[in-house]
Enzyme design. Structure first.
Site, PDB file in Angstrom:
ATOM      1  CG  ASP A  36      38.170 -47.404 106.277  1.00 29.97           C
ATOM      2  OD1 ASP A  36      39.186 -46.685 106.197  1.00 29.97           O
ATOM      3  OD2 ASP A  36      37.933 -48.153 107.238  1.00 29.97           O
ATOM      4  CG  HIS A 239      43.619 -23.720  87.627  1.00 26.69           C
ATOM      5  ND1 HIS A 239      43.048 -24.305  86.534  1.00 26.69           N
ATOM      6  CD2 HIS A 239      42.930 -22.566  87.822  1.00 26.69           C
ATOM      7  CE1 HIS A 239      42.057 -23.539  86.081  1.00 26.69           C
ATOM      8  NE2 HIS A 239      41.978 -22.477  86.852  1.00 26.69           N
ATOM      9  CG  ASP A 256      41.657 -17.553  93.447  1.00 25.32           C
ATOM     10  OD1 ASP A 256      40.644 -17.483  94.177  1.00 25.32           O
ATOM     11  OD2 ASP A 256      41.605 -17.671  92.210  1.00 25.32           O
ATOM     12  CG  ASP A 267      36.493 -17.010  93.143  1.00 27.58           C
ATOM     13  OD1 ASP A 267      37.667 -17.062  93.538  1.00 27.58           O
ATOM     14  OD2 ASP A 267      36.156 -17.259  91.961  1.00 27.58           O
ATOM     15  CG  HIS A 346      42.342 -15.758  83.589  1.00 24.88           C
ATOM     16  ND1 HIS A 346      41.499 -14.792  84.108  1.00 24.88           N
ATOM     17  CD2 HIS A 346      43.532 -15.591  84.220  1.00 24.88           C
ATOM     18  CE1 HIS A 346      42.159 -14.099  85.015  1.00 24.88           C
ATOM     19  NE2 HIS A 346      43.404 -14.546  85.101  1.00 24.88           N
ATOM     20  CG  HIS A 350      33.678 -17.429  87.506  1.00 23.48           C
ATOM     21  ND1 HIS A 350      33.117 -17.615  88.752  1.00 23.48           N
ATOM     22  CD2 HIS A 350      35.003 -17.230  87.739  1.00 23.48           C
ATOM     23  CE1 HIS A 350      34.084 -17.561  89.673  1.00 23.48           C
ATOM     24  NE2 HIS A 350      35.234 -17.313  89.091  1.00 23.48           N
ATOM     25  CG  HIS A 357      34.192 -21.792  88.032  1.00 27.35           C
ATOM     26  ND1 HIS A 357      35.214 -22.616  87.651  1.00 27.35           N
ATOM     27  CD2 HIS A 357      34.798 -20.697  88.541  1.00 27.35           C
ATOM     28  CE1 HIS A 357      36.380 -22.043  87.906  1.00 27.35           C
ATOM     29  NE2 HIS A 357      36.147 -20.880  88.459  1.00 27.35           N
ATOM     30  CD  GLU A 380      38.322 -14.776  88.270  1.00 26.55           C
ATOM     31  OE1 GLU A 380      39.418 -15.296  88.551  1.00 26.55           O
ATOM     32  OE2 GLU A 380      37.241 -15.358  88.394  1.00 26.55           O
ATOM     33  CE1 TYR A 384      47.752 -14.520  87.067  1.00 25.47           C
ATOM     34  CE2 TYR A 384      46.772 -14.047  84.916  1.00 25.47           C
ATOM     35  CZ  TYR A 384      46.638 -14.243  86.280  1.00 25.47           C
ATOM     36  OH  TYR A 384      45.389 -14.167  86.855  1.00 25.47           O
ATOM     37  NE  ARG A 402      43.088 -15.144  89.920  1.00 25.42           N
ATOM     38  CZ  ARG A 402      44.019 -16.081  89.836  1.00 25.42           C
ATOM     39  NH1 ARG A 402      44.906 -16.070  88.873  1.00 25.42           N
ATOM     40  NH2 ARG A 402      44.069 -17.045  90.732  1.00 25.42           N
ATOM     41  CD  GLU A 404      38.278 -14.424  91.764  1.00 29.34           C
ATOM     42  OE1 GLU A 404      39.258 -15.026  92.247  1.00 29.34           O
ATOM     43  OE2 GLU A 404      37.371 -14.991  91.132  1.00 29.34           O
TER      44      GLU A 404
HETATM   45  N1  GLY Z   1      39.099 -19.564  92.220  1.00 27.90           N
HETATM   46  C1  GLY Z   1      38.672 -19.932  90.944  1.00 27.90           C
HETATM   47  C2  GLY Z   1      38.482 -18.790  90.062  1.00 27.90           C
HETATM   48  O1  GLY Z   1      38.915 -17.694  90.369  1.00 27.90           O
HETATM   49  O2  GLY Z   1      37.837 -18.874  89.064  1.00 27.90           O
HETATM   50 MN    MN Z   2      36.977 -16.704  90.142  1.00 26.15          MN
HETATM   51 MN    MN Z   3      39.337 -17.155  92.348  1.00 23.41          MN
END
Ligand code: GLY
Ligand code: MN
Ligand code: MN
Length: 433
Positions: A36, A239, A256, A267, A346, A350, A357, A380, A384, A402, A404
């Site tokens: 609950d 991720h 991140d 982000d 990637h 975005h 996103h 970003e 890697y 990375r 970003e």
């Molecule tokens: N934190 C998710 C991305 O960078 O897209």
């Molecule tokens: Mn992002």
């Molecule tokens: Mn991110």
């Protein structure tokens, strides 16, 4: 955001809906975590965008051209006992007084009142597929109206997704939205600085994450998404969110993490050495990614299309990988064959807004859409290099980088909303010294 802005959004949407239409916008449903206990409630982004109303169990209905009331809200009633147990409620009177609602009903009356609102409306705008049980209820309401055909009442004939109209509106941020997003980015930048200052070899990833969470909470912000805090090899898992490994001397840490301010996301990713000093190889890779990121940011300006920043990043990353011998051959061919994808799998960004996103089309009529003032996107790029990558010398292994940032398209170029987060090797080493 003031009340007037929400009203302008509803009016502008209603103009697009046209006469004899109705739009139905439910908020998100509460989600059970276990038994609950619930996850913290986060209202639906489209719903908040149009109403500013943040309580669960609410449904907004827009009926352009309807006499007396075009904006109808169903919400929870005030209830002394429930409010003692579970917290305050805006209530029906509060919804009218504080949210410009023109007609309000208790949420318990939805099944009774909505079929009446659907009568003689030709088109229903609704985002199908988000909530199966709500989809079913809508069908039941429409069927209820169909039963009244012999009384001369007409049921809606057309069902149109509301997504496209609202999402195109959300893609272009107003000055008030930009102020909120800048605040979200400033809070996240402060959190990344705190993490850099706290990080020491031997700490666990979640202990550094605590600096991030502490800063967000201090400013009243939840995280916009689950924070990624990955040291060493974990930085190469895109991720990753176990966030529980020990941080080793000589490794990099990739974080991140973004704060959500008033339902708007930031982000930000920063990568820095656990011990405060980049090794030779780490610095080389870091500088390649930074160069790619700066080249991509430079491509953010009105008239350039969505994919130009990505193309610029790929060019710089490929060039850098050739220079250090991780890719061999002609750069044009390597880009064509997507050879960089071994190390950069990637895309470069975005849309960013109420959802991390965020909504909005990336192509129009099959072509990348041009950037326009008011859009916000992330930039970003990363590299890697997982341990054991074929043909890669050991000295490069476990380096995951990375960088970003959140970037606003302005009239004549760009504005980096997240610029307060340190990014050069010198800035990072100085802040960690
Ligand atoms: N934190 C998710 C991305 O960078 O897209
Ligand atoms: Mn992002
Ligand atoms: Mn991110």
């Amino acid at each position: 955001m003031n009340k007037r802005e929400y009203k302008q959004r509803r009016n502008s949407l209603m103009k697009h809906l046209g006469k004899n239409s109705i739009a139905i916008i439910p908020t998100a449903s509460e989600k059970t975590r276990n038994r609950d206990s619930h996850f913290p409630f986060r209202p639906d982004s489209d719903f908040v965008y149009l109403t500013g109303f943040k309580e669960p169990e609410s449904v907004a209905v827009l009926i352009p051209g309807r006499k007396n009331a075009q904006y109808v809200l169903f919400c929870r009633e005030n209830d002394k006992i429930m409010e003692i147990w579970n917290g305050r409620r805006v209530g029906l009177e509060g919804a009218k007084a504080d949210y410009n609602v023109e007609e309000v009903y208790p949420i318990d009356m939805l099944d009774e009142v909505l079929p009446q609102l659907l009568e003689n409306r030709e088109r229903v705008f609704y985002s199908i597929g988000n909530d199966e049980s709500f989809d079913k209820r809508l069908i039941e309401w429409v069927n209820k109206v169909r039963l009244k055909a012999r009384a001369g009442i007409v049921a809606p004939q057309e069902f149109i997704s509301l997504d496209h109209l609202v999402h195109e509106m959300r893609l272009f941020k107003s000055p008030a939205e930009i102020r909120t997003m800048r605040k979200a980015a400033n809070i996240a930048s402060e959190a990344h600085i705190k993490a850099m200052q706290a990080c020491k070899p031997g700490m666990r990833e979640h202990a550094v994450e605590a600096e991030i969470s502490h800063t967000f909470t201090k400013h009243g912000c939840p995280p916009a998404y689950t924070s990624i805090v990955g040291g060493g090899e974990n930085a190469c898992i895109l991720h990753y969110n176990e966030n529980d490994a020990e941080l080793e001397d000589g490794h990099l840490l990739l974080i991140d993490a973004g704060a959500e301010q008033d339902c708007y996301a930031s982000d930000i990713t920063r990568t820095f050495p656990v011990n405060g000093k980049f090794s030779t190889e780490q610095k080389i890779i870091y500088e390649i990614v930074l160069k790619a990121q700066l080249a991509a940011i430079k491509k953010v300006k009105p008239g350039n299309h969505w994919n130009q920043p990505h193309e610029a990043a790929v060019r710089e990353l490929t060039k850098g990988l050739i220079e250090i011998g991780l890719l061999k051959g002609d750069s044009k061919k390597l880009i064509e064959n997507e050879a960089y994808k071994t190390f950069y799998m990637h895309r470069t960004g975005h849309w960013l807004g109420m959802d991390v996103h965020d909504v909005g089309d990336y192509k129009i009529n099959g072509k990348w859409r041009p950037l326009k003032p008011g859009m916000v996107l992330t930039i970003e790029p990363g590299l890697y290099i997982a341990a054991g990558t074929k043909g890669v010398a050991k000295k490069w292994w476990d380096i995951g980088v990375r960088i970003e940032d959140d970037v606003l398209v302005t009239e004549d170029g760009y504005d980096v909303l997240s610029k307060k987060a340190p990014k050069t090797v010198e800035e990072i080493e100085k802040i960690m010294a």
